[in-house]
Scaffold this active site. Structure first.
Site, PDB file in Angstrom:
ATOM      1  N   GLU A  30      -7.685  14.822  54.634  1.00  0.00           N
ATOM      2  CA  GLU A  30      -8.204  13.907  55.657  1.00  0.00           C
ATOM      3  C   GLU A  30      -7.119  13.579  56.702  1.00  0.00           C
ATOM      4  O   GLU A  30      -7.362  13.644  57.899  1.00  0.00           O
ATOM      5  CB  GLU A  30      -8.677  12.630  54.953  1.00  0.00           C
ATOM      6  N   HIS A  31      -5.935  13.192  56.220  1.00  0.00           N
ATOM      7  CA  HIS A  31      -4.809  12.944  57.132  1.00  0.00           C
ATOM      8  C   HIS A  31      -3.723  13.970  56.825  1.00  0.00           C
ATOM      9  O   HIS A  31      -3.403  14.174  55.656  1.00  0.00           O
ATOM     10  CB  HIS A  31      -4.171  11.577  56.893  1.00  0.00           C
TER      11      HIS A  31
HETATM   12  P1  NAD Z   1     -16.617  -0.133  49.714  1.00  0.00           P
HETATM   13  O1  NAD Z   1     -17.155  -1.120  50.686  1.00  0.00           O
HETATM   14  O2  NAD Z   1     -16.686   1.292  50.058  1.00  0.00           O
HETATM   15  O3  NAD Z   1     -17.390  -0.308  48.319  1.00  0.00           O
HETATM   16  C1  NAD Z   1     -17.683  -1.558  47.792  1.00  0.00           C
HETATM   17  C2  NAD Z   1     -19.122  -1.534  47.288  1.00  0.00           C
HETATM   18  O4  NAD Z   1     -19.263  -0.592  46.238  1.00  0.00           O
HETATM   19  C3  NAD Z   1     -19.560  -2.865  46.726  1.00  0.00           C
HETATM   20  O5  NAD Z   1     -20.185  -3.594  47.748  1.00  0.00           O
HETATM   21  C4  NAD Z   1     -20.542  -2.481  45.635  1.00  0.00           C
HETATM   22  O6  NAD Z   1     -21.856  -2.722  46.061  1.00  0.00           O
HETATM   23  C5  NAD Z   1     -20.351  -0.996  45.421  1.00  0.00           C
HETATM   24  N1  NAD Z   1     -20.008  -0.721  44.027  1.00  0.00           N
HETATM   25  C6  NAD Z   1     -18.891  -1.079  43.380  1.00  0.00           C
HETATM   26  N2  NAD Z   1     -18.936  -0.660  42.101  1.00  0.00           N
HETATM   27  C7  NAD Z   1     -20.120  -0.018  41.938  1.00  0.00           C
HETATM   28  C8  NAD Z   1     -20.755   0.643  40.838  1.00  0.00           C
HETATM   29  N3  NAD Z   1     -20.170   0.739  39.650  1.00  0.00           N
HETATM   30  N4  NAD Z   1     -21.956   1.192  41.044  1.00  0.00           N
HETATM   31  C9  NAD Z   1     -22.554   1.130  42.247  1.00  0.00           C
HETATM   32  N5  NAD Z   1     -22.007   0.513  43.326  1.00  0.00           N
HETATM   33  C10 NAD Z   1     -20.804  -0.054  43.172  1.00  0.00           C
HETATM   34  O7  NAD Z   1     -15.124  -0.612  49.416  1.00  0.00           O
HETATM   35  P2  NAD Z   1     -13.996  -0.017  48.472  1.00  0.00           P
HETATM   36  O8  NAD Z   1     -14.506   0.143  47.082  1.00  0.00           O
HETATM   37  O9  NAD Z   1     -12.799  -0.856  48.693  1.00  0.00           O
HETATM   38  O10 NAD Z   1     -13.699   1.427  49.010  1.00  0.00           O
HETATM   39  C11 NAD Z   1     -13.294   1.704  50.305  1.00  0.00           C
HETATM   40  C12 NAD Z   1     -13.044   3.193  50.339  1.00  0.00           C
HETATM   41  O11 NAD Z   1     -13.010   3.651  51.673  1.00  0.00           O
HETATM   42  C13 NAD Z   1     -11.733   3.607  49.683  1.00  0.00           C
HETATM   43  O12 NAD Z   1     -12.011   4.635  48.760  1.00  0.00           O
HETATM   44  C14 NAD Z   1     -10.930   4.143  50.866  1.00  0.00           C
HETATM   45  O13 NAD Z   1     -10.051   5.170  50.490  1.00  0.00           O
HETATM   46  C15 NAD Z   1     -12.049   4.668  51.727  1.00  0.00           C
HETATM   47  N6  NAD Z   1     -11.719   4.895  53.131  1.00  0.00           N
HETATM   48  C16 NAD Z   1     -11.997   6.133  53.618  1.00  0.00           C
HETATM   49  C17 NAD Z   1     -11.753   6.435  54.945  1.00  0.00           C
HETATM   50  C18 NAD Z   1     -12.169   7.790  55.466  1.00  0.00           C
HETATM   51  O14 NAD Z   1     -12.241   7.959  56.684  1.00  0.00           O
HETATM   52  N7  NAD Z   1     -12.449   8.783  54.642  1.00  0.00           N
HETATM   53  C19 NAD Z   1     -11.236   5.459  55.796  1.00  0.00           C
HETATM   54  C20 NAD Z   1     -10.957   4.181  55.277  1.00  0.00           C
HETATM   55  C21 NAD Z   1     -11.224   3.902  53.929  1.00  0.00           C
END
Ligand code: NAD
Length: 427
Positions: A316-317
């Site tokens: 990705e990066h």
């Molecule tokens: P998120 O908002 O993606 O996920 C949180 C949500 O996941 C919660 O609201 C909940 O409803 C759901 N959840 C949690 N556990 C669950 C389960 N067991 N079953 C079903 N649903 C469930 O926030 P996060 O978890 O902090 O993740 C953010 C992600 O975004 C990280 O993996 C980060 O690396 C990624 N990211 C990717 C990029 C990209 O461009 N690819 C950029 C920034 C961040």
């Protein structure tokens, strides 16, 4: 190539289990609609409040931010919007007369509704709100829904502010698969999204992919758990490399970081430094775990082999801390976004330098870049053929229809030839 450190897991390690969970949730929402969403929001985020953020609550949240915080988010918004507007201007409508009497053209029409997911499980991803909402608006999308998981009593104030100044038309305090399905189906808003964009954890990314596969809407790209790679030669500073690798491993337990180098000395120095830098992090558990399970150091024999490894991993990066940056710019073939030179750490692009941080993961960079203005635009074509042009084009099209066995199509062409040129022999 030689592994100085090899990962124990890959992005595919937990995918099957995640896909099963997401499939069941989507089926439940298909069957029970908003009732299912309310239950899921309670189950996963402990949320029982309203989903639509009222103006009054939004203002209250924003009032808790300092002026400095607001100025910094505005700065990020300006940079991202400037780049997005330049992208929009690079795409043109056009019309040509390919042959006398044949007018062909391209129109560019923004989608009606965009659904922007802003992650919020572990961090308050305010800049992610800017990346998706401001880019949709620069594309000209008239209606943008933005959503993010509530943390306690509300979504994070910084996220609410970023969504607001970027132009979100509705803000939903909702996260996870239920938020993705809500935007795709127009639940609570009555505005089904034509496209779902934004990063998220494995559940969110799988939900977007499944909904796109069902034909319900489009998505930007598979933007799942963050991945970062650094290409370094012998001139790189090993401390900078280790700090940058740890900075990206903090995203989550499943965020891989990879170092590719042609210097055994650099590889060994970074391997030794990683546990020390991780130990200095306020939350060493997450970056320590992602480094242990997913981290890799790969030693290559030369620049060509480094490019080969990079293009296969398609991270990705990708950061390059090496001599001759223009050579790398010209020769690297797969990455979400490229960061050239020691002065350009991923955090700059992630937050405010201007390029988008919603980027392809799990090798999706083999076929796509990250989120950009063009993803919100429909490129339509049109044509107008004069009667005179029918003489050539109608006759050839008619014969091609019959080559393909499409008699009805052929007759539509023949009808015009006979109507416009009744005195000619068209056999
Ligand atoms: P998120 O908002 O993606 O996920 C949180 C949500 O996941 C919660 O609201 C909940 O409803 C759901 N959840 C949690 N556990 C669950 C389960 N067991 N079953 C079903 N649903 C469930 O926030 P996060 O978890 O902090 O993740 C953010 C992600 O975004 C990280 O993996 C980060 O690396 C990624 N990211 C990717 C990029 C990209 O461009 N690819 C950029 C920034 C961040």
């Amino acid at each position: 190539m030689e592994f100085i450190k090899k990962a124990q897991k890959t992005a595919e390690s937990n995918s099957e289990k995640t896909r099963d969970i997401v499939k069941n949730i989507l089926q439940d929402i298909d069957a029970r609609g908003e009732d299912a969403v309310r239950e899921l929001a309670k189950k996963f985020d402990g949320w029982e409040g309203d989903f639509i953020l009222s103006d009054e609550k939004k203002e209250r949240l924003i009032s808790t931010l300092s002026q400095r915080e607001k100025d910094d988010i505005r700065f990020a918004h300006e940079q991202v919007s400037t780049f997005a507007r330049a992208q929009r201007e690079s795409l043109k409508e056009f019309e040509i007369e390919s042959t006398p009497g044949v007018r062909l053209g391209q129109r560019i029409v923004p989608m009606d509704v965009a659904g922007c997911y802003v992650p919020g499980g572990r961090f308050a991803h305010a800049c992610s709100a800017v990346m998706s909402v401001a880019t949709a608006k620069a594309a000209g999308v008239p209606f943008v829904i933005a959503c993010s998981p509530p943390r306690g009593e509300s979504i994070a104030p910084a996220v609410a502010y970023a969504m607001d100044i970027s132009g979100a038309d509705i803000i939903l305090e909702m996260g996870g698969v239920q938020a993705i399905a809500t935007m795709a189906n127009g639940l609570f808003t009555n505005r089904p999204a034509n496209i779902l964009v934004g990063p998220g954890n494995g559940f969110v990314a799988e939900a977007k992919a499944m909904l796109a596969g069902s034909g319900k809407c489009g998505i930007d790209v598979f933007a799942g758990p963050t991945e970062s790679a650094i290409i370094a030669d012998k001139t790189a500073d090993p401390v900078t490399l280790a700090i940058d690798l740890v900075s990206q491993a903090e995203h989550g337990y499943d965020s891989p970081v990879w170092l590719y180098t042609d210097s055994r000395k650099i590889a060994e120095q970074v391997l030794e430094l990683m546990p020390k830098i991780i130990a200095q992090h306020p939350d060493p558990e997450v970056s320590g775990s992602s480094w242990r399970d997913y981290g890799e150091i790969i030693l290559c024999k030369d620049r060509e082999e480094l490019c080969k490894v990079n293009d296969e991993y398609a991270a990705e990066h990708v950061q390059v801390i090496a001599e001759d940056l223009d050579w790398w710019l010209a020769n690297l073939g797969s990455y979400g976004s490229l960061f050239l030179g020691e002065g350009s750490t991923v955090a700059h692009g992630d937050k405010c330098s201007g390029t988008n941080h919603i980027l392809p993961t799990k090798k999706a960079a083999h076929f796509s870049g990250g989120l950009n203005v063009h993803k919100f635009l429909k490129i339509f074509t049109y044509q107008e053929l004069s009667k005179e042009a029918n003489k050539t084009f109608g006759a050839i099209a008619s014969r091609l229809c019959r080559v393909e066995g499409m008699e009805g199509h052929a007759r539509a062409c023949d009808w015009r030839l006979e109507k416009y040129f009744p005195n000619e022999d068209w056999d």
